[in-house]
Write a protein that holds these residues in place. Structure first.
Motif, PDB file in Angstrom:
ATOM      1  N   ASN A   3       0.811  -1.217   0.000  1.00 42.72           N
ATOM      2  CA  ASN A   3       0.000   0.000   0.000  1.00 42.72           C
ATOM      3  C   ASN A   3       0.844   1.267   0.000  1.00 42.72           C
ATOM      4  O   ASN A   3       0.394   2.306  -0.472  1.00 42.72           O
ATOM      5  CB  ASN A   3      -0.938   0.007   1.208  1.00 42.72           C
ATOM      6  CG  ASN A   3      -2.006  -1.057   1.095  1.00 42.72           C
ATOM      7  OD1 ASN A   3      -2.436  -1.397   0.010  1.00 42.72           O
ATOM      8  ND2 ASN A   3      -2.410  -1.599   2.216  1.00 42.72           N
ATOM      9  N   LEU A   6       1.364   2.580  -3.549  1.00 38.29           N
ATOM     10  CA  LEU A   6       0.216   3.014  -4.341  1.00 38.29           C
ATOM     11  C   LEU A   6       0.331   4.507  -4.643  1.00 38.29           C
ATOM     12  O   LEU A   6       0.738   5.290  -3.779  1.00 38.29           O
ATOM     13  CB  LEU A   6      -1.093   2.755  -3.590  1.00 38.29           C
ATOM     14  CG  LEU A   6      -1.580   1.321  -3.501  1.00 38.29           C
ATOM     15  CD1 LEU A   6      -2.812   1.244  -2.604  1.00 38.29           C
ATOM     16  CD2 LEU A   6      -1.897   0.773  -4.878  1.00 38.29           C
ATOM     17  N   GLU A  10      -4.178   5.933  -7.912  1.00 38.22           N
ATOM     18  CA  GLU A  10      -4.712   4.602  -7.596  1.00 38.22           C
ATOM     19  C   GLU A  10      -5.518   4.627  -6.304  1.00 38.22           C
ATOM     20  O   GLU A  10      -6.587   4.013  -6.218  1.00 38.22           O
ATOM     21  CB  GLU A  10      -3.568   3.592  -7.471  1.00 38.22           C
ATOM     22  CG  GLU A  10      -2.861   3.300  -8.773  1.00 38.22           C
ATOM     23  CD  GLU A  10      -1.570   2.520  -8.582  1.00 38.22           C
ATOM     24  OE1 GLU A  10      -1.166   1.852  -9.546  1.00 38.22           O
ATOM     25  OE2 GLU A  10      -0.968   2.571  -7.492  1.00 38.22           O
ATOM     26  N   ILE A  11      -5.007   5.335  -5.320  1.00 42.79           N
ATOM     27  CA  ILE A  11      -5.720   5.436  -4.044  1.00 42.79           C
ATOM     28  C   ILE A  11      -7.062   6.131  -4.262  1.00 42.79           C
ATOM     29  O   ILE A  11      -8.110   5.652  -3.804  1.00 42.79           O
ATOM     30  CB  ILE A  11      -4.885   6.199  -2.994  1.00 42.79           C
ATOM     31  CG1 ILE A  11      -3.635   5.406  -2.616  1.00 42.79           C
ATOM     32  CG2 ILE A  11      -5.725   6.502  -1.756  1.00 42.79           C
ATOM     33  CD1 ILE A  11      -2.628   6.194  -1.806  1.00 42.79           C
ATOM     34  N   HIS A  15      -9.795   3.195  -4.368  1.00 41.95           N
ATOM     35  CA  HIS A  15     -10.065   2.927  -2.955  1.00 41.95           C
ATOM     36  C   HIS A  15     -10.869   4.035  -2.279  1.00 41.95           C
ATOM     37  O   HIS A  15     -11.895   3.778  -1.650  1.00 41.95           O
ATOM     38  CB  HIS A  15      -8.747   2.698  -2.196  1.00 41.95           C
ATOM     39  CG  HIS A  15      -7.936   1.572  -2.748  1.00 41.95           C
ATOM     40  ND1 HIS A  15      -8.244   0.253  -2.509  1.00 41.95           N
ATOM     41  CD2 HIS A  15      -6.843   1.565  -3.556  1.00 41.95           C
ATOM     42  CE1 HIS A  15      -7.365  -0.524  -3.131  1.00 41.95           C
ATOM     43  NE2 HIS A  15      -6.506   0.257  -3.779  1.00 41.95           N
TER      44      HIS A  15
END
Length: 131
Positions: A3, A6, A10-11, A15
Protein backbone atom coordinates in the motif's frame (compact mmCIF):
# COMPACT_ATOMS: atom_id res chain seq x y z
CA UNK A 1 0.90 -4.87 -3.81
CA UNK A 2 2.36 -2.83 -0.97
CA UNK A 3 0.00 0.00 0.00
CA UNK A 4 2.93 2.37 0.55
CA UNK A 5 3.74 2.22 -3.17
CA UNK A 6 0.22 3.01 -4.34
CA UNK A 7 0.00 6.29 -6.21
CA UNK A 8 -2.43 9.08 -5.31
CA UNK A 9 -4.35 8.27 -8.49
CA UNK A 10 -4.71 4.60 -7.60
CA UNK A 11 -5.72 5.44 -4.04
CA UNK A 12 -8.25 8.05 -5.17
CA UNK A 13 -9.96 6.14 -7.98
CA UNK A 14 -9.75 2.55 -6.71
CA UNK A 15 -10.07 2.93 -2.95
CA UNK A 16 -10.99 6.39 -1.66
CA UNK A 17 -13.92 7.28 -3.94
CA UNK A 18 -15.61 3.85 -3.73
CA UNK A 19 -15.36 4.01 0.09
CA UNK A 20 -16.76 7.55 0.17
CA UNK A 21 -19.63 6.67 -2.18
CA UNK A 22 -20.86 4.21 0.46
CA UNK A 23 -21.18 6.89 3.13
CA UNK A 24 -21.61 10.25 1.40
CA UNK A 25 -24.30 11.77 -0.80
CA UNK A 26 -23.92 11.45 -4.55
CA UNK A 27 -23.43 15.17 -5.16
CA UNK A 28 -20.73 15.32 -2.47
CA UNK A 29 -18.83 12.48 -4.11
CA UNK A 30 -19.30 14.09 -7.52
CA UNK A 31 -17.59 17.18 -6.11
CA UNK A 32 -14.70 15.05 -4.83
CA UNK A 33 -14.43 13.34 -8.20
CA UNK A 34 -14.41 16.65 -10.07
CA UNK A 35 -11.67 18.07 -7.86
CA UNK A 36 -9.59 14.92 -8.23
CA UNK A 37 -10.02 14.85 -12.01
CA UNK A 38 -9.32 18.56 -12.58
CA UNK A 39 -6.60 19.34 -10.04
CA UNK A 40 -5.34 16.46 -7.88
CA UNK A 41 -4.77 13.68 -10.43
CA UNK A 42 -2.96 15.80 -13.04
CA UNK A 43 -0.37 16.96 -10.47
CA UNK A 44 -0.16 14.12 -7.93
CA UNK A 45 -1.76 11.13 -9.67
CA UNK A 46 1.52 9.35 -10.46
CA UNK A 47 3.17 9.93 -7.10
CA UNK A 48 3.17 7.85 -3.92
CA UNK A 49 2.46 9.66 -0.65
CA UNK A 50 6.05 9.25 0.51
CA UNK A 51 7.31 11.00 -2.65
CA UNK A 52 5.31 14.19 -2.07
CA UNK A 53 7.11 17.08 -0.41
CA UNK A 54 5.21 19.67 1.68
CA UNK A 55 6.95 22.53 -0.17
CA UNK A 56 5.66 21.12 -3.46
CA UNK A 57 2.12 21.00 -2.06
CA UNK A 58 2.39 24.63 -0.92
CA UNK A 59 3.73 25.69 -4.33
CA UNK A 60 0.86 23.82 -6.02
CA UNK A 61 -1.76 25.55 -3.85
CA UNK A 62 -0.15 28.96 -4.48
CA UNK A 63 -0.03 28.35 -8.24
CA UNK A 64 -3.63 27.11 -8.40
CA UNK A 65 -4.77 30.24 -6.57
CA UNK A 66 -3.36 32.36 -9.41
CA UNK A 67 -5.26 30.42 -12.10
CA UNK A 68 -8.96 30.37 -12.98
CA UNK A 69 -9.49 28.12 -9.93
CA UNK A 70 -8.87 31.13 -7.69
CA UNK A 71 -8.06 30.98 -3.98
CA UNK A 72 -11.29 29.14 -3.12
CA UNK A 73 -10.81 26.49 -5.80
CA UNK A 74 -7.17 26.04 -4.83
CA UNK A 75 -8.14 25.48 -1.21
CA UNK A 76 -10.86 23.01 -2.21
CA UNK A 77 -8.38 21.06 -4.34
CA UNK A 78 -5.88 21.02 -1.46
CA UNK A 79 -8.54 19.76 0.96
CA UNK A 80 -9.38 16.97 -1.46
CA UNK A 81 -5.70 15.92 -1.66
CA UNK A 82 -5.46 16.15 2.14
CA UNK A 83 -8.53 13.91 2.58
CA UNK A 84 -7.12 11.28 0.24
CA UNK A 85 -3.72 11.27 1.93
CA UNK A 86 -5.07 11.17 5.47
CA UNK A 87 -7.67 8.55 4.57
CA UNK A 88 -4.94 6.28 3.16
CA UNK A 89 -2.62 6.87 6.12
CA UNK A 90 -5.37 5.91 8.57
CA UNK A 91 -6.85 3.06 6.51
CA UNK A 92 -3.58 1.20 6.00
CA UNK A 93 -1.77 2.47 9.12
CA UNK A 94 1.01 3.83 6.95
CA UNK A 95 4.07 5.17 8.75
CA UNK A 96 5.02 8.00 6.42
CA UNK A 97 5.04 11.75 6.91
CA UNK A 98 1.83 13.52 5.97
CA UNK A 99 2.90 16.05 3.30
CA UNK A 100 -0.36 17.98 3.62
CA UNK A 101 0.42 19.30 7.10
CA UNK A 102 1.15 22.99 7.70
CA UNK A 103 -0.02 24.23 4.30
CA UNK A 104 -1.05 27.88 4.34
CA UNK A 105 -4.32 29.00 2.83
CA UNK A 106 -4.00 31.28 -0.21
CA UNK A 107 -4.78 34.94 0.32
CA UNK A 108 -8.34 35.85 -0.61
CA UNK A 109 -8.87 39.34 -2.01
CA UNK A 110 -10.77 41.63 0.34
CA UNK A 111 -14.42 41.86 -0.61
CA UNK A 112 -15.71 45.42 -0.71
CA UNK A 113 -19.38 45.56 -1.70
CA UNK A 114 -20.61 48.47 -3.78
CA UNK A 115 -22.91 50.38 -1.44
CA UNK A 116 -24.95 53.53 -1.76
CA UNK A 117 -23.70 56.62 0.01
CA UNK A 118 -26.09 58.76 2.01
CA UNK A 119 -26.27 61.31 -0.84
CA UNK A 120 -26.87 58.73 -3.57
CA UNK A 121 -29.61 57.09 -1.50
CA UNK A 122 -31.28 60.48 -0.87
CA UNK A 123 -31.16 61.28 -4.62
CA UNK A 124 -32.62 57.86 -5.45
CA UNK A 125 -35.51 58.34 -3.01
CA UNK A 126 -36.23 61.84 -4.37
CA UNK A 127 -36.33 60.42 -7.88
CA UNK A 128 -39.02 57.92 -6.85
CA UNK A 129 -41.32 60.51 -5.28
CA UNK A 130 -44.54 60.70 -7.27
CA UNK A 131 -44.01 57.42 -9.11
Amino acid sequence: MDNATLTIGEIAWSHYLPAKRQRRRTNTCDGYESSIRLYVAPRWGDMAIADIEPDDVQAWVDELAKTEAGPGGAWKAYKCLRQIVRWALAKWKMRVYDPTQHIEKPRVPTYKPDTLTHRRLKRLIRGMVGC
